[in-house]
Design a protein around this motif. Structure first.
Motif, PDB file in Angstrom:
ATOM      1  N   HIS A  82     -12.196  37.689  11.560  1.00 43.66           N
ATOM      2  CA  HIS A  82     -12.963  36.826  12.422  1.00 43.66           C
ATOM      3  C   HIS A  82     -13.278  38.808  13.806  1.00 43.66           C
ATOM      4  CE1 HIS A  82     -12.054  33.576  10.726  1.00 43.66           C
ATOM      5  NE2 HIS A  82     -10.746  33.261  10.657  1.00 43.66           N
ATOM      6  N   PHE A  83     -13.018  39.422  14.019  1.00 42.95           N
ATOM      7  CA  PHE A  83     -12.847  40.040  15.067  1.00 42.95           C
ATOM      8  C   PHE A  83     -14.101  41.555  14.655  1.00 42.95           C
ATOM      9  CE2 PHE A  83     -12.829  44.152  17.511  1.00 42.95           C
ATOM     10  CZ  PHE A  83     -12.367  43.572  18.645  1.00 42.95           C
ATOM     11  N   ILE A  84     -15.026  41.323  16.046  1.00 42.94           N
ATOM     12  CA  ILE A  84     -16.297  42.005  16.064  1.00 42.94           C
ATOM     13  C   ILE A  84     -16.767  42.953  16.495  1.00 42.94           C
ATOM     14  CG2 ILE A  84     -17.891  40.335  13.891  1.00 42.94           C
ATOM     15  CD1 ILE A  84     -19.408  39.214  16.191  1.00 42.94           C
ATOM     16  N   SER A  85     -17.996  43.630  17.013  1.00 45.19           N
ATOM     17  CA  SER A  85     -17.469  44.659  18.170  1.00 45.19           C
ATOM     18  C   SER A  85     -18.574  43.855  18.447  1.00 45.19           C
ATOM     19  CB  SER A  85     -18.120  45.550  17.902  1.00 45.19           C
ATOM     20  OG  SER A  85     -19.512  45.763  17.248  1.00 45.19           O
ATOM     21  N   LEU A  86     -18.659  43.577  20.189  1.00 47.18           N
ATOM     22  CA  LEU A  86     -19.627  43.367  21.543  1.00 47.18           C
ATOM     23  C   LEU A  86     -21.805  43.509  20.546  1.00 47.18           C
ATOM     24  CD1 LEU A  86     -19.803  41.812  24.085  1.00 47.18           C
ATOM     25  CD2 LEU A  86     -19.787  43.441  25.161  1.00 47.18           C
ATOM     26  N   LYS A  87     -21.672  44.922  20.395  1.00 49.17           N
ATOM     27  CA  LYS A  87     -22.754  45.028  20.039  1.00 49.17           C
ATOM     28  C   LYS A  87     -23.078  44.441  18.815  1.00 49.17           C
ATOM     29  CE  LYS A  87     -21.560  49.348  17.109  1.00 49.17           C
ATOM     30  NZ  LYS A  87     -21.892  48.574  15.806  1.00 49.17           N
ATOM     31  N   ASP A  88     -22.299  43.597  18.414  1.00 53.45           N
ATOM     32  CA  ASP A  88     -22.627  42.677  16.571  1.00 53.45           C
ATOM     33  C   ASP A  88     -22.752  40.997  16.997  1.00 53.45           C
ATOM     34  OD1 ASP A  88     -23.175  44.782  15.144  1.00 53.45           O
ATOM     35  OD2 ASP A  88     -20.897  44.830  14.775  1.00 53.45           O
ATOM     36  N   VAL A  89     -22.760  40.827  18.695  1.00 53.16           N
ATOM     37  CA  VAL A  89     -22.594  39.559  18.286  1.00 53.16           C
ATOM     38  C   VAL A  89     -24.664  38.773  18.591  1.00 53.16           C
ATOM     39  CG1 VAL A  89     -21.962  37.743  20.092  1.00 53.16           C
ATOM     40  CG2 VAL A  89     -20.520  39.615  20.261  1.00 53.16           C
ATOM     41  N   ARG A  90     -24.675  38.274  17.963  1.00 50.43           N
ATOM     42  CA  ARG A  90     -26.195  37.766  17.956  1.00 50.43           C
ATOM     43  C   ARG A  90     -26.209  35.912  16.935  1.00 50.43           C
ATOM     44  NH1 ARG A  90     -25.462  42.126  14.480  1.00 50.43           N
ATOM     45  NH2 ARG A  90     -26.511  43.063  15.496  1.00 50.43           N
ATOM     46  N   ASP A  91     -26.854  35.578  17.410  1.00 48.87           N
ATOM     47  CA  ASP A  91     -26.725  34.537  16.798  1.00 48.87           C
ATOM     48  C   ASP A  91     -26.506  33.248  16.591  1.00 48.87           C
ATOM     49  OD1 ASP A  91     -29.431  35.166  15.794  1.00 48.87           O
ATOM     50  OD2 ASP A  91     -28.737  36.195  13.498  1.00 48.87           O
ATOM     51  N   MET A  92     -25.607  33.320  17.689  1.00 51.51           N
ATOM     52  CA  MET A  92     -23.977  32.306  18.528  1.00 51.51           C
ATOM     53  C   MET A  92     -24.906  30.984  18.423  1.00 51.51           C
ATOM     54  SD  MET A  92     -21.799  33.900  17.273  1.00 51.51           S
ATOM     55  CE  MET A  92     -20.949  35.618  16.517  1.00 51.51           C
ATOM     56  N   ASP A  93     -24.350  30.303  18.198  1.00 52.30           N
ATOM     57  CA  ASP A  93     -24.159  28.155  18.620  1.00 52.30           C
ATOM     58  C   ASP A  93     -24.133  28.304  20.226  1.00 52.30           C
ATOM     59  OD1 ASP A  93     -26.005  27.782  16.846  1.00 52.30           O
ATOM     60  OD2 ASP A  93     -24.357  27.896  15.665  1.00 52.30           O
ATOM     61  N   SER A 128     -25.612  38.712  32.519  1.00 52.62           N
ATOM     62  CA  SER A 128     -27.041  37.636  33.252  1.00 52.62           C
ATOM     63  C   SER A 128     -27.275  36.707  33.208  1.00 52.62           C
ATOM     64  CB  SER A 128     -28.127  38.607  33.732  1.00 52.62           C
ATOM     65  OG  SER A 128     -28.697  38.846  33.117  1.00 52.62           O
ATOM     66  N   PRO A 129     -28.252  36.257  32.401  1.00 52.73           N
ATOM     67  CA  PRO A 129     -28.293  34.408  31.708  1.00 52.73           C
ATOM     68  C   PRO A 129     -29.432  35.081  30.606  1.00 52.73           C
ATOM     69  CG  PRO A 129     -28.342  33.908  34.265  1.00 52.73           C
ATOM     70  CD  PRO A 129     -27.891  35.194  33.861  1.00 52.73           C
ATOM     71  N   SER A 130     -29.707  36.431  30.834  1.00 52.60           N
ATOM     72  CA  SER A 130     -31.451  36.889  30.191  1.00 52.60           C
ATOM     73  C   SER A 130     -30.301  37.731  29.386  1.00 52.60           C
ATOM     74  CB  SER A 130     -31.704  38.139  30.727  1.00 52.60           C
ATOM     75  OG  SER A 130     -31.442  38.889  31.944  1.00 52.60           O
ATOM     76  N   ASP A 131     -28.343  38.013  29.873  1.00 50.18           N
ATOM     77  CA  ASP A 131     -28.376  38.807  29.070  1.00 50.18           C
ATOM     78  C   ASP A 131     -27.284  38.015  28.233  1.00 50.18           C
ATOM     79  OD1 ASP A 131     -28.025  41.137  29.995  1.00 50.18           O
ATOM     80  OD2 ASP A 131     -27.495  41.567  31.882  1.00 50.18           O
TER      81      ASP A 131
END
Length: 437
Positions: free
Chosen positions: A372-383, A398-401
């Motif tokens: 289940h491990f991924i890198s920080l740069k691969d975090v996207r499309d989360m709920d 920040s909120p935009s980040d």
């Protein structure tokens, strides 16, 4: 001849167990006297010989520049006039003290000890272990007599992983020994590497107990704040705001709710509870604190699911990212990490879980979580985002980040901020559904 004089005349000091405690200790002593670093883990030793410090406590440069002799050969211990044992003392699955490593280390030391040696234990144990468990093992293996042919001492470790302020030289060192002469020797030797001062405990048992209670006390205080937090959730009161107001008083203790893991606070109280019960006393507060703190990971996981339902999310196969897997911020130590329990609890709801931690080597993760491990740069499309650890890489978002991590059409964006890193109002004003302890 005093032990310090022996060391200055060429005899060695040995550290048995080169983990988070033993490695910084051995590196510090190696700057002062000839030092042997012994460990049975050849893979670990190979890493150190390559100049790498995976604990990040001392740093790669310190390992590369040291004169410390790394060895897995127990015969080398025969050269030591002073031996420090710093091996792990965890608990079993039933929360009972596990002395396997410290007993094994005592056997190895006993098989190679020479007359006149002092053996000092730093491993956390309940009162009486050094005198009644470890010393007899050394006697049996060596044929020597404790108090006559060799001496034992106890000096509890106080290493705080990830803390760059409170380090070995800057933390007062408690020392104890079986007699006054040995106590003088132990105090002199630790004074070589500790600038903050030496405290001489009157007995081995007092020093052993002091280590347990300093961590049990923190466990009790955190447990109270965790209980307060859970109560305030029922009252619809923001715990973080209550804490800010409370801390304006001069004698506030500044404890906060949170996950209690690691090798000390989440373990040491069980050693105290165990020995108290063996002595005929049932410890109500310490036991209750362990119950509260051990239940916080499940509370965070269930609260995450509840917030997802509030956001009209279909929990099954929702994409959830858990940020932080270590037991505390800014260190790679995952021992007894409650983030693992949060992850496993979330998986029982069949969410699509991702795990992120820039401090962790994914190859060192448990088998059931590694995929289940991924890198920080691969975090996207989360709920949903769950921040379990306050790593510095996370605290500046920040909120935009944060918005970049979610599905583009996700509203509201569920965020679980266990440590309260982010401002509730700012995030809620930006369309987040915010939850914190």
């Amino acid at each position: 001849m005093k032990t310090l004089e022996k060391l200055k005349n060429g005899k060695a000091l040995a550290v048995v167990g080169l983990g988070y405690v033993g490695l910084p200790l051995a590196l510090a002593f190696a700057k002062k006297v000839r030092t042997i670093g012994f460990d049975i883990n050849e893979e670990k030793l190979a890493t150190y010989r390559r100049g790498i410090d995976p604990t990040k406590e001392a740093g790669d440069q310190a390992v590369q520049e040291t004169t410390l002799h790394f060895t897995a050969d127990p015969e080398d211990l025969a050269e030591a006039a002073f031996i420090i044992v710093a091996v792990p003392t965890p608990v079993t699955d039933d929360d009972v003290p596990d002395l396997t490593a410290v007993k094994s280390a005592s056997r190895i030391v006993g098989q190679h000890i020479r007359p006149g040696t002092i053996v000092c234990y730093e491993s956390t144990v309940y009162p009486g272990v050094t005198r009644k468990v470890c010393a007899p093992i050394i006697e049996k293996e060596s044929g020597l007599v404790c108090g006559k042919d060799f001496k034992v001492a106890y000096s509890p470790e106080r290493i705080n992983p990830g803390d760059k302020v409170h380090r070995l030289p800057t933390i007062c060192k408690i020392v104890s020994a079986t007699d006054d002469a040995s106590l003088d020797d132990v105090a002199e030797i630790y004074s070589l590497v500790v600038d903050a001062g030496i405290y001489r405990a009157p007995t081995l048992e007092v020093a052993e107990a002091a280590k347990l209670i300093e961590n049990a006390q923190r466990d009790v205080n955190i447990a109270f704040m965790n209980e307060v937090s859970r109560a305030f959730h029922h009252m619809n009161i923001d715990t973080q705001e209550v804490i800010k107001a409370m801390n304006t008083k001069w004698n506030a203790l500044h404890f906060t709710p949170g996950l209690v893991g690691g090798h000390c606070i989440g373990v040491d109280p069980y050693y105290f509870i165990y020995e108290a019960r063996r002595s005929g006393y049932v410890t109500h507060i310490a036991a209750a604190s362990r119950l509260v703190n051990d239940g916080m990971a499940a509370f965070v996981a269930s609260s995450t699911i509840r917030e997802m339902i509030r956001a009209d999310l279909r929990v099954h196969h929702s994409r959830v990212c858990l940020f932080g897997l270590t037991f505390k911020e800014n260190c790679p130590d995952t021992r007894n990490s409650k983030a693992f329990q949060i992850a496993r609890d979330l998986l029982t709801y069949e969410v699509d879980l991702s795990l992120v931690d820039p401090w962790v080597d994914p190859e060192k993760l448990p088998d059931d979580l590694r995929a289940h491990f991924i890198s920080l740069k691969d975090v996207r499309d989360m709920d949903t985002l769950v921040f379990a650890v306050q790593h510095r890489q996370f605290s500046g978002f920040s909120p935009s980040d944060l918005t970049v991590f979610y599905r583009k059409d996700r509203a509201p964006k569920v965020i679980v901020d266990v440590k309260g890193m982010y401002g509730r109002k700012e995030l809620e004003d930006s369309g987040f559904l915010y939850w914190s302890l």
